[in-house]
Design a protein around this motif. Structure first.
Motif, PDB file in Angstrom:
ATOM      1  N   GLY A 151      15.603 -54.652  12.539  1.00 56.33           N
ATOM      2  CA  GLY A 151      15.934 -56.003  12.056  1.00 56.33           C
ATOM      3  C   GLY A 151      15.573 -56.197  10.606  1.00 56.33           C
ATOM      4  N   ALA A 152      15.364 -55.094   9.899  1.00 52.66           N
ATOM      5  CA  ALA A 152      14.856 -55.203   8.526  1.00 52.66           C
ATOM      6  C   ALA A 152      15.875 -55.864   7.601  1.00 52.66           C
ATOM      7  N   GLU A 153      15.383 -56.723   6.756  1.00 53.38           N
ATOM      8  CA  GLU A 153      16.242 -57.340   5.750  1.00 53.38           C
ATOM      9  C   GLU A 153      16.314 -56.413   4.542  1.00 53.38           C
ATOM     10  N   ILE A 154      17.523 -56.283   4.024  1.00 46.37           N
ATOM     11  CA  ILE A 154      17.725 -55.435   2.838  1.00 46.37           C
ATOM     12  C   ILE A 154      18.416 -56.289   1.772  1.00 46.37           C
ATOM     13  N   TYR A 155      17.962 -56.128   0.552  1.00 48.67           N
ATOM     14  CA  TYR A 155      18.573 -56.872  -0.539  1.00 48.67           C
ATOM     15  C   TYR A 155      19.064 -55.901  -1.617  1.00 48.67           C
ATOM     16  N   VAL A 156      20.143 -56.319  -2.253  1.00 44.79           N
ATOM     17  CA  VAL A 156      20.704 -55.539  -3.352  1.00 44.79           C
ATOM     18  C   VAL A 156      20.898 -56.486  -4.530  1.00 44.79           C
ATOM     19  N   TYR A 157      20.532 -56.015  -5.714  1.00 49.58           N
ATOM     20  CA  TYR A 157      20.776 -56.850  -6.892  1.00 49.58           C
ATOM     21  C   TYR A 157      21.154 -55.985  -8.089  1.00 49.58           C
ATOM     22  N   VAL A 158      21.752 -56.633  -9.068  1.00 49.31           N
ATOM     23  CA  VAL A 158      22.132 -55.954 -10.299  1.00 49.31           C
ATOM     24  C   VAL A 158      20.994 -56.157 -11.284  1.00 49.31           C
ATOM     25  N   GLU A 159      20.451 -55.067 -11.762  1.00 48.74           N
ATOM     26  CA  GLU A 159      19.232 -55.195 -12.557  1.00 48.74           C
ATOM     27  C   GLU A 159      19.499 -55.508 -14.024  1.00 48.74           C
ATOM     28  N   ASN A 160      20.481 -54.854 -14.629  1.00 43.34           N
ATOM     29  CA  ASN A 160      20.613 -55.003 -16.078  1.00 43.34           C
ATOM     30  C   ASN A 160      21.633 -56.068 -16.469  1.00 43.34           C
ATOM     31  N   PRO A 205      11.585 -54.646   2.752  1.00 44.22           N
ATOM     32  CA  PRO A 205      10.131 -54.575   2.955  1.00 44.22           C
ATOM     33  C   PRO A 205       9.753 -53.266   3.642  1.00 44.22           C
ATOM     34  N   GLY A 206       8.740 -52.629   3.144  1.00 42.58           N
ATOM     35  CA  GLY A 206       8.314 -51.367   3.732  1.00 42.58           C
ATOM     36  C   GLY A 206       9.006 -50.163   3.137  1.00 42.58           C
ATOM     37  N   THR A 207       9.829 -50.389   2.126  1.00 39.43           N
ATOM     38  CA  THR A 207      10.474 -49.269   1.434  1.00 39.43           C
ATOM     39  C   THR A 207      10.178 -49.382  -0.049  1.00 39.43           C
ATOM     40  N   ARG A 208      10.435 -48.287  -0.738  1.00 41.32           N
ATOM     41  CA  ARG A 208      10.339 -48.328  -2.181  1.00 41.32           C
ATOM     42  C   ARG A 208      11.709 -48.729  -2.715  1.00 41.32           C
ATOM     43  N   THR A 209      11.767 -49.429  -3.811  1.00 38.90           N
ATOM     44  CA  THR A 209      13.072 -49.786  -4.360  1.00 38.90           C
ATOM     45  C   THR A 209      13.796 -48.522  -4.816  1.00 38.90           C
ATOM     46  N   ILE A 210      15.104 -48.525  -4.620  1.00 39.07           N
ATOM     47  CA  ILE A 210      15.888 -47.418  -5.171  1.00 39.07           C
ATOM     48  C   ILE A 210      16.904 -47.997  -6.137  1.00 39.07           C
ATOM     49  N   GLN A 211      17.297 -47.173  -7.084  1.00 40.13           N
ATOM     50  CA  GLN A 211      18.143 -47.656  -8.168  1.00 40.13           C
ATOM     51  C   GLN A 211      19.290 -46.673  -8.362  1.00 40.13           C
ATOM     52  N   GLN A 212      20.444 -47.208  -8.682  1.00 39.71           N
ATOM     53  CA  GLN A 212      21.581 -46.326  -8.933  1.00 39.71           C
ATOM     54  C   GLN A 212      22.426 -46.902 -10.051  1.00 39.71           C
ATOM     55  N   ARG A 213      22.847 -46.041 -10.970  1.00 41.77           N
ATOM     56  CA  ARG A 213      23.714 -46.500 -12.065  1.00 41.77           C
ATOM     57  C   ARG A 213      25.161 -46.439 -11.596  1.00 41.77           C
ATOM     58  N   VAL A 214      25.877 -47.468 -11.908  1.00 43.52           N
ATOM     59  CA  VAL A 214      27.275 -47.546 -11.493  1.00 43.52           C
ATOM     60  C   VAL A 214      28.115 -47.958 -12.694  1.00 43.52           C
ATOM     61  N   VAL A 249      31.675 -56.197 -16.056  1.00 41.16           N
ATOM     62  CA  VAL A 249      32.024 -54.774 -16.032  1.00 41.16           C
ATOM     63  C   VAL A 249      31.118 -54.005 -16.989  1.00 41.16           C
ATOM     64  N   GLY A 250      30.981 -52.727 -16.735  1.00 37.73           N
ATOM     65  CA  GLY A 250      30.132 -51.897 -17.575  1.00 37.73           C
ATOM     66  C   GLY A 250      29.213 -51.050 -16.720  1.00 37.73           C
ATOM     67  N   VAL A 251      28.328 -50.353 -17.399  1.00 36.30           N
ATOM     68  CA  VAL A 251      27.372 -49.528 -16.657  1.00 36.30           C
ATOM     69  C   VAL A 251      26.270 -50.443 -16.114  1.00 36.30           C
ATOM     70  N   ARG A 252      26.133 -50.469 -14.835  1.00 34.77           N
ATOM     71  CA  ARG A 252      25.190 -51.403 -14.190  1.00 34.77           C
ATOM     72  C   ARG A 252      24.164 -50.614 -13.391  1.00 34.77           C
ATOM     73  N   ARG A 253      22.968 -51.147 -13.351  1.00 35.13           N
ATOM     74  CA  ARG A 253      21.937 -50.538 -12.503  1.00 35.13           C
ATOM     75  C   ARG A 253      21.824 -51.387 -11.238  1.00 35.13           C
ATOM     76  N   ILE A 254      22.087 -50.768 -10.119  1.00 36.22           N
ATOM     77  CA  ILE A 254      22.055 -51.465  -8.838  1.00 36.22           C
ATOM     78  C   ILE A 254      20.756 -51.099  -8.123  1.00 36.22           C
ATOM     79  N   VAL A 255      20.059 -52.091  -7.659  1.00 39.72           N
ATOM     80  CA  VAL A 255      18.762 -51.866  -7.011  1.00 39.72           C
ATOM     81  C   VAL A 255      18.828 -52.357  -5.577  1.00 39.72           C
TER      82      VAL A 255
END
Lengths: 334, 477
Positions: free
Chosen positions: A158-167, A291-300, A281-287
């Protein structure tokens, strides 16, 4: 952001050169008067008479004027930037989001700071500036949807997961406020997502004392001890990232606040999919984070047609935390 | 790039200043010579201009530095300052409290009476030299569990620490000093020392020092949910040990069975919290002796026999809308103070603890026994039943109320009742107690508590006049 800074920096570079030039000019003059009766070698070698105190004062006045001029220019530049920002906001589809990085394919308003000094921004013809502003506005209007899927190793449960655009930086949420209560020796809610600049209030509804604190880098705080009936204390979270919140007296009390830089974030659906609209649009960092995980990041590289991204989160082995002094709590503090 | 620009502007500004006063310190308030040997100049001369230039330079540099860079710098400095602050934390943290009291006992302050001529319990005639009825520790005045008076039991030398003889009086219950030292992120050393001022005798001071905790706790796992303790450490029997100190106890006085479960013993202990939300708590220990309290008959800090005491507890914390913990615990080992391990001392009990809104419910039932050792002058024990139910209610953050009902049914003896001369003595207890009290939490550091203890007897034991009113002012650091 970079565009803004770049623009200002070009002006600054020009100003700096002026000031430096003035400084060099001044350096050839004043030593003699600065040391009465001890003419400077520079003046003597020049073969001219030592400047009078009046001349020296005049030169210094000129320098001051030039510096004042530079400050005025900086202020004018700031006003110009503010105006530009207003234009972008009033015209742009992305509204709150402003660009931190210049998307590829779009010329910047001014050359980058590293451009040759022979073509400073100040030398740019005045009629080019409105065009640059238009381009920036158009750039901001060019947004695309970002879609994707997030997987959590070992099953999501039931873990909640969030995604956001960092840059992509949004307007700080000044004046916005949320509440995380301390009730029955627990935080409630135990998870919140806020935008930078949000004020988080921690009312204590328990009759016993609690001491809310966080040692999370860039968002560390310590609210001290208070109980029900005392004025609730609060903190403004200014830096994006995960803020781990604890009570210094009760080890079991914990909460997480995910601070996101803009409104470009979403909660991942139960099937793991997500969609964020209106991402510039552009090069974006997606995070991604849960809870209970480390954040991960990906460039798109987000094009006008949008992008699809796959992210995989891994659970961390539960880790105990220390108190606000960085010391272990001990087994019986719960 | 931003840094380069900043450097360029700063450099330019600095150049202006240097040009104004070559070879001199711009920041010199008098504008005088900075050790160059040059003559000083008038204050209103170029030096004044230089100072102005310096101010302007700063203003310029400040204006020229992008806001984001400045914020980043500030954050960096803030983090560095925080690290410095953490680094400068003392290695040993001192805490503690002062517990000042006032109590009004009834009668002679003692909780026992002698069954003269075995008039009330003739079945003990000839088997026990003296038979005392009641509970020695029932008229408790403080969190240490000290009685207002231990009475004048014949034939024994006792350290009667309060010995009020039934008079009301002030008392400094104890001054506690707790030292905690974090040995890295996963280990803590703790020592708790009590300074207890009491009446002296024979020209010597009666004050004493009581080290009730000296332990190392090591949490070897990343989750820190398993702890290994070594030293003189907390008990694991039941739940009352968690509240044994005055600063932690909601009320003032310990329960009638606290004497069996809240003592700190020397040894090794492992405690682990398992499952989601720590649903299961397991603890096990090997200690020199039992967890009886030090001033009681049975405590054995340094063991006199090879049989160590093993104890354990299993507790469940089911996921409910409120906090609930239900546990079973027990101990078994060589009898305290005996020179052989042939006789075993044991305790077994169940406990319950719930936290519902502002109400805490605590309950415990305990049984135990020990055969005694006449040769070693060691008391025997039959704890048929003992238990309590306590309600702690914080009516407001300032005012709390406590109510507790409890009983203790026990028989304690010294000597061999089957010997031709019989045993030396016996204490027959069939007691109940009702406690009502109030707690005023003026602040985190100042507490005032008051309790009335209504002590009663049953099972043929006459009512002993040993009710007690006690107060405690706690100043916590």
């Amino acid at each position: 952001m970079w565009q803004r800074v770049g623009s200002r920096r070009s002006w600054l570079m020009a100003g700096a050169l002026i000031v430096t030039g003035a400084a060099v000019a001044g350096a050839q003059e004043p030593g003699a008067t600065g040391r009465a009766g001890a003419p400077s070698r520079a003046v003597g070698e020049a073969g001219g008479a030592a400047p009078t105190r009046a001349e020296f004062a005049r030169l210094q006045a000129e320098v001051r004027e030039q510096k004042q001029l530079l400050i005025d220019m900086l202020q004018a530049e700031q006003q110009r930037y503010d105006m530009l920002l207003k234009i972008i906001r009033s015209q742009g589809g992305g509204a709150a989001a402003t660009l931190e990085a210049v998307p590829p394919g779009f010329p910047s308003i001014v050359p980058p700071v590293g451009a040759p000094a022979t073509s400073p921004a100040s030398a740019r013809p005045a009629d080019e500036r409105p065009r640059a502003a238009e381009r920036a506005a158009e750039n901001a209007r060019r947004t695309a949807p970002l879609e994707g899927k997030v997987e959590l190793a070992g099953g999501r449960g039931g873990a909640e997961i969030y995604v956001y655009v960092e840059n992509v930086k949004g307007t700080p949420a000044r004046g916005k406020s949320i509440e995380i209560k301390q009730e029955n020796k627990q935080f409630s809610p135990r998870l919140a997502v806020v935008q930078t600049g949000t004020n988080v209030v921690f009312p204590n509804l328990d009759a016993i004392y609690h001491n809310v604190f966080s040692s999370s880098p860039r968002n560390s705080f310590d609210l001290g001890s208070y109980r029900a009936g005392d004025k609730a204390r609060s903190v403004t979270l200014t830096a994006p990232g995960v803020v781990e919140i604890f009570c210094n007296m009760h080890q079991k009390m914990s909460a997480n606040v995910l601070v996101v830089p803009s409104s470009l974030y979403t909660k991942v659906r139960p099937d793991g999919s997500f969609r964020i609209d209106n991402v510039p649009v552009g090069v974006r960092r997606i995070v991604a984070w849960s809870p209970g995980t480390r954040t991960i990041q990906q460039r798109v590289d987000l094009g006008p047609a949008g992008a699809d991204v796959r992210l995989a989160l891994e659970r961390e082995e539960p880790k105990g935390h220390t108190n606000k002094l960085g010391q272990a709590y001990g087994s019986y503090r719960d | 790039m931003g840094a380069a620009l900043f450097a360029a502007v700063t450099c330019g500004a600095a150049a202006v200043g240097v040009a104004a006063e070559p070879g001199e310190e711009l920041s010199s308030p008098s504008g005088g010579d900075a050790g160059s040997g040059a003559p000083s100049r008038p204050a209103d001369g170029p030096a004044g201009a230089a100072a102005t230039a310096s101010d302007e330079d700063e203003a310029l540099a400040e204006a020229a530095t992008p806001l984001s860079d400045r914020i980043r710098d500030l954050e960096l400095r803030l983090e560095q300052t925080r690290q410095v602050a953490v680094g400068r934390q003392p290695r040993v943290t001192l805490s503690g409290y002062i517990d000042l009291g006032f109590f009004i006992p009834q009668g002679d302050g003692s909780g026992i009476v002698r069954d003269q001529g075995n008039a009330l319990f003739p079945e003990y005639a000839g088997r026990y030299g003296w038979v005392f009825l009641g509970d020695l520790l029932a008229p408790t005045v403080n969190s240490r569990g000290e009685a207002a008076d231990l009475g004048d039991a014949a034939g024994v030398e006792r350290f009667d620490s309060v010995h009020s003889r039934g008079a009301p009086g002030f008392i400094a219950n104890e001054v506690n000093l707790t030292m905690t030292s974090a040995l890295g992120d996963s280990a803590i050393a703790t020592a708790s020392v009590n300074f207890v001022p009491r009446t002296g005798s024979s020209f010597s001071l009666g004050d004493f020092i009581d080290v009730d905790l000296a332990q190392l706790e090591w949490m070897p796992t990343r989750s820190q949910k398993t702890s290994i303790f070594v030293g003189k450490m907390e008990s694991l029997l039941g739940i009352e040990y968690r509240d044994r100190k005055a600063s932690n106890r909601f009320g003032i006085t310990p329960s009638l069975i606290a004497r069996y479960t809240t003592g700190t013993a020397l040894g090794l202990k492992v405690r682990s919290k398992l499952g989601p939300d720590d649903v299961l708590v397991l603890a096990g220990a090997v200690t020199n002796g039992s967890n009886t309290t030090e001033q009681f008959h049975f405590y054995d800090e340094i063991d006199s026999n090879a049989g160590k005491t093993a104890s354990g507890r299993l507790a469940l914390r089911p996921p409910l809308p409120f906090e609930l913990e239900v546990g079973v615990s027990g101990s078994y080992g060589g009898q305290d103070r005996a020179r052989t391990s042939t006789g075993a001392m044991w305790f077994f009990g169940i406990d319950l603890m719930a936290h519902i809104d502002r109400l805490d419910i605590k309950g415990q039932i305990l049984r135990g026994g020990a055969p005694g050792s006449p040769a070693d002058q060691v008391y025997g024990l039959k704890l048929h039943n003992g238990g309590y139910l306590e309600l702690d209610w914080m009516v407001t953050p300032l005012i709390g109320l406590i109510g507790r009902g409890e009983m203790r049914d026990a028989f304690v003896w010294l000597g061999d009742p089957n010997a031709p001369s019989g045993a030396d003595r016996a204490y027959l207890t069939k007691s109940w107690r009702a406690t009502g009290g109030v707690r005023l939490a003026f602040s985190e550091r100042v507490l005032l508590k008051a309790e009335y203890l209504r002590n009663g007897e049953y099972g043929g034991i006459p009512q002993i006049k040993n009710d007690l009113f006690t107060m405690s002012l706690l100043l916590i650091e």
